[in-house]
Design a protein around this motif. Structure first.
Motif, PDB file in Angstrom:
ATOM      1  N   LEU A 106       0.923  -1.221   0.007  1.00 40.93           N
ATOM      2  CA  LEU A 106      -0.045   0.035   0.085  1.00 40.93           C
ATOM      3  C   LEU A 106       0.827   1.365   0.145  1.00 40.93           C
ATOM      4  O   LEU A 106       0.581   2.234  -0.652  1.00 40.93           O
ATOM      5  CB  LEU A 106      -0.665  -0.104   1.141  1.00 40.93           C
ATOM      6  CG  LEU A 106      -2.190  -0.881   1.382  1.00 40.93           C
ATOM      7  CD1 LEU A 106      -3.028  -0.840   2.565  1.00 40.93           C
ATOM      8  CD2 LEU A 106      -2.977  -0.233  -0.040  1.00 40.93           C
ATOM      9  N   GLU A 107       1.912   1.158   0.673  1.00 39.69           N
ATOM     10  CA  GLU A 107       2.862   2.463   0.809  1.00 39.69           C
ATOM     11  C   GLU A 107       3.675   2.701  -0.456  1.00 39.69           C
ATOM     12  O   GLU A 107       3.764   3.811  -1.115  1.00 39.69           O
ATOM     13  CB  GLU A 107       3.848   2.239   2.153  1.00 39.69           C
ATOM     14  CG  GLU A 107       3.118   2.688   3.361  1.00 39.69           C
ATOM     15  CD  GLU A 107       3.880   2.242   4.470  1.00 39.69           C
ATOM     16  OE1 GLU A 107       4.856   1.768   4.560  1.00 39.69           O
ATOM     17  OE2 GLU A 107       3.305   2.088   5.736  1.00 39.69           O
ATOM     18  N   ALA A 108       4.093   1.534  -0.745  1.00 37.04           N
ATOM     19  CA  ALA A 108       4.892   1.798  -2.373  1.00 37.04           C
ATOM     20  C   ALA A 108       3.853   2.221  -3.472  1.00 37.04           C
ATOM     21  O   ALA A 108       4.151   3.019  -4.121  1.00 37.04           O
ATOM     22  CB  ALA A 108       5.212   0.369  -2.459  1.00 37.04           C
ATOM     23  N   PHE A 109       2.719   1.649  -3.377  1.00 34.29           N
ATOM     24  CA  PHE A 109       1.484   2.106  -4.459  1.00 34.29           C
ATOM     25  C   PHE A 109       1.476   3.593  -4.163  1.00 34.29           C
ATOM     26  O   PHE A 109       1.413   4.432  -5.271  1.00 34.29           O
ATOM     27  CB  PHE A 109       0.421   1.373  -4.175  1.00 34.29           C
ATOM     28  CG  PHE A 109      -0.702   1.768  -4.931  1.00 34.29           C
ATOM     29  CD1 PHE A 109      -0.895   1.175  -5.993  1.00 34.29           C
ATOM     30  CD2 PHE A 109      -1.698   2.709  -4.663  1.00 34.29           C
ATOM     31  CE1 PHE A 109      -1.879   1.464  -7.133  1.00 34.29           C
ATOM     32  CE2 PHE A 109      -2.725   3.038  -5.389  1.00 34.29           C
ATOM     33  CZ  PHE A 109      -2.707   2.434  -6.677  1.00 34.29           C
ATOM     34  N   GLY A 110       1.265   4.211  -2.942  1.00 32.85           N
ATOM     35  CA  GLY A 110       1.147   5.527  -2.900  1.00 32.85           C
ATOM     36  C   GLY A 110       2.124   6.361  -3.164  1.00 32.85           C
ATOM     37  O   GLY A 110       2.009   7.510  -3.617  1.00 32.85           O
ATOM     38  N   GLU A 111       3.423   5.705  -2.870  1.00 34.33           N
ATOM     39  CA  GLU A 111       4.743   6.446  -3.377  1.00 34.33           C
ATOM     40  C   GLU A 111       4.728   6.668  -4.810  1.00 34.33           C
ATOM     41  O   GLU A 111       5.026   7.663  -5.350  1.00 34.33           O
ATOM     42  CB  GLU A 111       5.982   6.017  -2.593  1.00 34.33           C
ATOM     43  CG  GLU A 111       6.366   6.174  -1.321  1.00 34.33           C
ATOM     44  CD  GLU A 111       7.436   5.240  -1.043  1.00 34.33           C
ATOM     45  OE1 GLU A 111       8.360   5.161  -1.591  1.00 34.33           O
ATOM     46  OE2 GLU A 111       7.217   4.868   0.175  1.00 34.33           O
ATOM     47  N   GLY A 112       4.253   5.782  -5.320  1.00 37.82           N
ATOM     48  CA  GLY A 112       4.203   5.786  -6.901  1.00 37.82           C
ATOM     49  C   GLY A 112       3.281   6.872  -7.345  1.00 37.82           C
ATOM     50  O   GLY A 112       3.458   7.734  -8.357  1.00 37.82           O
ATOM     51  N   VAL A 113       2.023   6.573  -6.649  1.00 36.30           N
ATOM     52  CA  VAL A 113       1.043   7.769  -7.114  1.00 36.30           C
ATOM     53  C   VAL A 113       1.558   9.191  -6.723  1.00 36.30           C
ATOM     54  O   VAL A 113       1.601  10.189  -7.548  1.00 36.30           O
ATOM     55  CB  VAL A 113      -0.273   7.588  -6.162  1.00 36.30           C
ATOM     56  CG1 VAL A 113      -1.170   8.851  -6.698  1.00 36.30           C
ATOM     57  CG2 VAL A 113      -0.951   6.130  -6.709  1.00 36.30           C
ATOM     58  N   ASN A 114       2.399   9.485  -5.617  1.00 34.09           N
ATOM     59  CA  ASN A 114       2.773  10.653  -5.255  1.00 34.09           C
ATOM     60  C   ASN A 114       3.907  11.280  -6.116  1.00 34.09           C
ATOM     61  O   ASN A 114       3.821  12.331  -6.323  1.00 34.09           O
ATOM     62  CB  ASN A 114       3.093  10.647  -3.712  1.00 34.09           C
ATOM     63  CG  ASN A 114       2.027  10.844  -2.884  1.00 34.09           C
ATOM     64  OD1 ASN A 114       0.840  11.326  -3.297  1.00 34.09           O
ATOM     65  ND2 ASN A 114       2.084  10.065  -1.726  1.00 34.09           N
ATOM     66  N   ALA A 115       4.645  10.468  -6.500  1.00 33.79           N
ATOM     67  CA  ALA A 115       5.625  10.629  -7.485  1.00 33.79           C
ATOM     68  C   ALA A 115       5.187  11.261  -8.793  1.00 33.79           C
ATOM     69  O   ALA A 115       5.714  12.334  -9.237  1.00 33.79           O
ATOM     70  CB  ALA A 115       6.522   9.373  -7.787  1.00 33.79           C
ATOM     71  N   TYR A 116       3.953  10.583  -9.247  1.00 33.10           N
ATOM     72  CA  TYR A 116       3.275  11.106 -10.362  1.00 33.10           C
ATOM     73  C   TYR A 116       2.765  12.536 -10.134  1.00 33.10           C
ATOM     74  O   TYR A 116       3.135  13.386 -10.759  1.00 33.10           O
ATOM     75  CB  TYR A 116       2.168  10.295 -11.039  1.00 33.10           C
ATOM     76  CG  TYR A 116       1.669  10.755 -12.058  1.00 33.10           C
ATOM     77  CD1 TYR A 116       2.239  11.015 -13.451  1.00 33.10           C
ATOM     78  CD2 TYR A 116       0.276  11.298 -12.095  1.00 33.10           C
ATOM     79  CE1 TYR A 116       1.482  11.397 -14.406  1.00 33.10           C
ATOM     80  CE2 TYR A 116      -0.370  11.807 -13.042  1.00 33.10           C
ATOM     81  CZ  TYR A 116       0.490  12.053 -14.443  1.00 33.10           C
ATOM     82  OH  TYR A 116      -0.207  12.581 -15.519  1.00 33.10           O
ATOM     83  N   ILE A 117       2.230  12.818  -8.914  1.00 30.18           N
ATOM     84  CA  ILE A 117       1.315  13.832  -8.768  1.00 30.18           C
ATOM     85  C   ILE A 117       2.568  15.229  -8.588  1.00 30.18           C
ATOM     86  O   ILE A 117       2.372  16.339  -8.842  1.00 30.18           O
ATOM     87  CB  ILE A 117       0.721  14.035  -7.368  1.00 30.18           C
ATOM     88  CG1 ILE A 117      -0.464  12.891  -7.431  1.00 30.18           C
ATOM     89  CG2 ILE A 117       0.274  15.271  -6.831  1.00 30.18           C
ATOM     90  CD1 ILE A 117      -1.341  12.811  -6.267  1.00 30.18           C
TER      91      ILE A 117
END
Lengths: 816, 109
Positions: free
Chosen positions: A151-162
């Motif tokens: 879940l955290e890695a997924f969120g980091e990926g989303v945030n990197a895009y944002i």
């Protein structure tokens, strides 16, 4: 004069700039939106280009993304963390706005972006405790390092895009609604998963049946809302022997489930008037190798949901050491929800068992600080919910909690939703800590039946019929979820909250839920119907889908032999109505052959020659549909029309049972007339009324009545923004047929998987991979979906593998 | 002509570098304030620059990759055809810039 002109012209300019800068109600900020350098023009099809390289810092090693010609990403990583980070990044690139919008919707935060018009919607989800449910899901992950990491890695990926996103490249909806994305959190992913629980289990008829019982007595309720319902062909083949003891509920020493002391306590709810919840249902099945042309199992699944654009699902292949899975994912959550890997395939339909109860609470006084339960006064607690409102002051809701869960509608307040029973506490399985993330993680990696079993044991809510098939030839189905242990009929009506007798105290053991492996008939299937016959020892609920789809699936599969995958793809759009096939031979002979108007006479002739298939380009389905509606209304509206109170209408199966087997019951008599109407009279009246109303709407009988136009199907934009959905589509099928489409809902994903040494699969969903309305891939699969065609799925072993249908490759790498 | 072309170029660069739409008002306002010869010319020169800078970019996108999004937006505004969005973008840029240039000029003694 010069002075006046200057003041006026500057004032006009300032007013114009202000007007173009600001959203006005439903009108977007025109200046920002039209600016060709940063507004909607930038949301063009250049998003379809495949970059050779993208920066994603934080990756441990480089990740390869291979894109096929449907622009579906095949993600190859060298470890789990990189895999989920890349999934988050790639998904956000295509679906950021949708992910964030659904998380906001579920958590009751829409007013922050659209203002007071979303207040009741937000209040509703706050009072149901949706955010609390999502928080509990995360709490349940404490100590499960692999899941937290995903879940955290997924969120980091989303945030990197944002972080990489400059304003001109914001998804279109941010520009229209005039707001900006905020950082993604694991809580958002939990909210996305709870959105499915809300959509699939967030409502029941407890309150409505209680009103009916108070008005007409329990005898009428049991007659019109019977359990088991008529004509049901259960999920588990009748006669299947249960592989556990006869009275398992009384086994000693079984671990207790939710107790008053457990943090699990609270519940939730949602209602059938919720526009998001309009028409759910689904099919899945698996054929054993004995019934297929290849000698290996074939598995199929088509979950039916309220359809929307951007598409509900995001197709993806996820590959890393220990995992190579393909399927559809939920925008906002890591992993694959429905799909297959090299060894197994799985699918889901909604279980429909009852996991939500209401308890009438007896408060000590108007403060509601204490309530009576089991001989003592217990304290309520309050969770303060602050709803921020764009352009206004925040609204504060103090939501009251009992040990059962929240009280969404304390008497005297505003109901927010008409189906919320006043003064009742909600107990809902969706509020408990949840293992669904464990299931998704495990089933994606499952190599065999044992792995699959171990994975789905964690899947608590929303309970699903999990269908399974593997390359070794095994098939199985599990009516799987956490079901409270109940007495027969418990929870059909509102419950007494002052007694502990109806509290949830334990669950049906996970290995004793209805299930079957490799049944003799050579197939397993489900279509949201009753899970098991009367020999099953537990009571799980009563309000399952009517029999038609399930019976049709079983009829076709039973007759099948040497089935090829193409046959199964075709079967997924079968549009034969069992309701019509059973009702019309009885009803048509009752209709008068003389004295009908020209449209009615034409319609009658059409129905007499009909093969019961709901075809988009024919008028028969339109006639039958309207006839049946008029007929049901004529049968029930007199009984159920009572001073402004709404009662649930009996199901189509109950009406059909009346027609075929109980024509002498008094319901056919129209109580509003002095005459004693019979089935014959009501049928004739209904047919004439149906023809008249169709003629009134569409003119004389003819092509104008075509089902594809008169009913039609529309895929609307998720936020109902005009122009971003599809036009009216002419789709065959309808309620009660396998191709279960309505005006706004239908199969949201159709998948067929042929297992064996080499897995082959087909799939389609009504939309496309991109969430950008200016992309070619926003709705590129809609036409195929309408026509009932599926695409052969590209499933790769390695990122280097050559395949004729690839668009290109992208390397994701970190800057070091 | 040189101040007008230079102003349009400045507007273009500001739009390319920043996300703010209102440069299409600010730059022509300054142009009107400093360079415009009279009210009428102020408006039409501003209009010309705004319509060129906005319409040019919109035309570029419309002809390359923006046909679909223009169609979607035309449907959202219930205008029908996508090319209307191109025309309206140019017109809006022109009107704002023209008005701004006019207002700028009107401040001059």
């Amino acid at each position: 004069m010069r002075y006046v002109k200057a003041v006026v012209s500057v004032a006009v300019l300032a007013a114009a700039v202000w007007a173009l800068q600001t959203p006005h109600g439903m009108v977007p900020p025109i200046g920002k939106l039209a600016n060709p350098y940063a507004g909607f023009w930038r949301n063009n099809a250049s998003s379809d280009k495949i970059p050779k390289k993208l920066d994603l810092s934080g990756l441990k090693e480089e990740v390869q993304v291979v894109w096929d010609d449907l622009r579906i990403p095949h993600i190859f990583a060298r470890n789990d963390r990189d895999l989920y980070m890349a999934q988050g990044y790639i998904m956000a690139r295509d679906r950021l706005w949708q992910m964030e919008f659904i998380a906001r919707y579920t958590g009751g935060r829409l007013s922050e972006i659209v203002g007071p018009r979303a207040l009741d919607q937000d209040r509703y989800h706050r009072r149901l405790g949706m955010t609390r449910a999502a928080e509990n899901l995360l709490k349940g992950l404490e100590g499960e390092a692999d899941l937290k990491e995903s879940l955290e890695a997924f969120g980091e990926g989303v945030n990197a895009y944002i972080r990489s996103l400059k304003k001109p490249r914001y998804p279109l909806e941010y520009k229209i609604l005039d707001y900006a994305p905020e950082p993604w959190t694991p809580l958002n992913s939990a909210l996305i998963l709870k959105y499915m629980a809300l959509d699939l289990t967030g409502g029941n008829k407890d309150f409505a049946l209680t009103r009916l019982k108070e008005a007409m007595g329990e005898g009428v309720v049991d007659e019109l809302f019977p359990y088991p319902a008529p004509f049901q062909d259960p999920v588990i083949p009748p006669g299947t022997a249960w592989d556990f003891g006869p009275k398992p509920a009384e086994k000693a020493g079984r671990p207790r489930g939710p107790t008053a002391a457990s943090p699990a306590a609270p519940p939730g709810e949602a209602s059938e008037t919720d526009p998001w919840n309009d028409f759910i249902g689904s099919n899945n099945w698996a054929l054993a190798g004995t019934k297929t042309s290849g000698g290996f199992p074939i598995l199929a699944n088509d979950p039916h949901l309220a359809l929307s654009l951007p598409s509900i699902w995001y197709a993806v292949q996820l590959s890393a050491p220990g995992i190579n899975v393909y399927g559809v994912s939920l925008p906002g959550a890591p992993g694959v929800i429905i799909g297959f890997n090299e060894r197994i395939a799985w699918g889901m339909t909604n279980a429909g068992s009852d996991v939500l109860d209401w308890y009438k609470i007896q408060f000590k006084d108007a403060d509601r600080a204490e309530y009576y339960h089991d001989g003592a006064w217990r304290k309520t607690t309050v969770r303060r919910e602050e709803i921020k409102v764009r352009g206004r002051a925040s609204v504060v809701e103090d939501v009251l909690y009992t040990h059962h869960g929240p009280v969404p509608f304390p008497e005297g307040g505003t109901p927010v939703d008409p189906d919320l029973p006043p003064g009742c506490a909600l107990r809902w399985a969706a509020h408990d800590p949840s293992g669904v993330v464990r299931t998704i993680f495990g089933v994606n990696r499952a190599k065999n039946y044992e792995d699959f079993r171990e994975a789905i044991v964690s899947f608590d809510c929303p309970a699903q019929n999990f269908v399974y098939a593997d390359a070794e030839g095994r098939i199985a189905i599990w009516h799987n979820g956490k079901f409270p242990l109940r007495k027969k009929g418990q929870g059909r009506f509102l419950l007494d909250g002052s007694s502990a007798a109806d509290d949830w105290t334990a669950w049906v053991p996970m290995d004793e839920v209805p299930h079957v492996e490799n049944p003799k008939r050579g197939f397993v299937s489900s279509a949201n119907q009753r899970p098991a016959d009367a020999t099953y020892p537990y009571y799980l609920g009563w309000d399952y889908e009517t029999f038609e789809r399930g019976a049709r699936v079983n009829e076709l599969l039973g007759a099948m032999s040497g089935a090829a995958p193409e046959d199964i793809v075709k079967m997924q759009t079968d549009a034969l109505s069992l309701r019509a096939r059973m009702a019309l031979p009885r009803l048509l002979p009752l209709l008068p052959s003389a004295g009908l108007g020209s449209s009615a006479a034409f319609a009658l002739e059409k129905l007499k020659k009909w093969d019961f298939v709901l075809r988009a380009d024919g008028i028969e389905a339109t006639i039958f549909d309207r006839f049946w509606r008029e007929f049901s209304s004529a049968v029930w509206s007199d009984e159920f029309r009572t001073e402004g109170r709404s009662f649930p209408t009996p199901g189509s199966d109950v009406t059909l049972d009346l027609v075929l087997n109980k024509p002498n019951l008094p319901y056919f008599d129209d109580k509003t007339t002095s005459a004693a109407e019979t089935l014959e009279v009501i049928a004739a009246k209904a047919f004439t009324a149906a023809a008249a109303s169709l003629e009134n709407e569409w003119g004389l009988a003819g092509e104008a009545w075509n089902w594809g136009k008169a009913r039609g199907t529309e895929i609307r934009h998720l936020a109902r923004i005009p122009g971003l959905g599809t036009p009216l589509l002419a789709v065959s099928g309808g309620g009660g047929t396998i191709n279960n489409v309505s005006r706004t809902s239908g199969p949201s994903w159709r998948m067929v998987v042929s297992l064996g040494p080499k897995v082959e699969a087909w799939g389609v969903f009504p939309g496309g991979q991109s969430g950008n309305p200016g992309s070619r891939f926003f709705d590129n699969m809609v036409d195929a979906w309408v026509e009932g065609k599926s695409f052969e799925i590209v499933f790769l072993k390695t990122p280097e593998e050559a395949h004729p249908r690839l668009l290109g490759r992208t390397a994701l790498g970190g800057r070091r | 002509m040189i101040p007008l072309a230079a102003s349009a170029a400045v507007l273009l660069v500001l739009h390319l570098l920043t996300p703010w739409w209102w440069w299409v008002a600010v730059v022509p306002f300054v142009y009107g304030l400093i360079f415009a010869k009279n009210d009428e010319r102020a408006f039409w020169e501003g209009f010309l620059a705004g319509a060129a800078v906005w319409g040019g970019a919109a035309a570029f996108f419309f002809l390359t990759s923006g046909g679909l999004i223009a169609g979607r937006m035309a449907a959202m505004f219930r205008l029908g055809k996508g090319w209307l969005m191109l025309a309206l973008t140019a017109l809006l840029g022109g009107l704002v810039a023209g008005l701004a240039s006019f207002a700028g000029r009107s401040l001059r003694k």
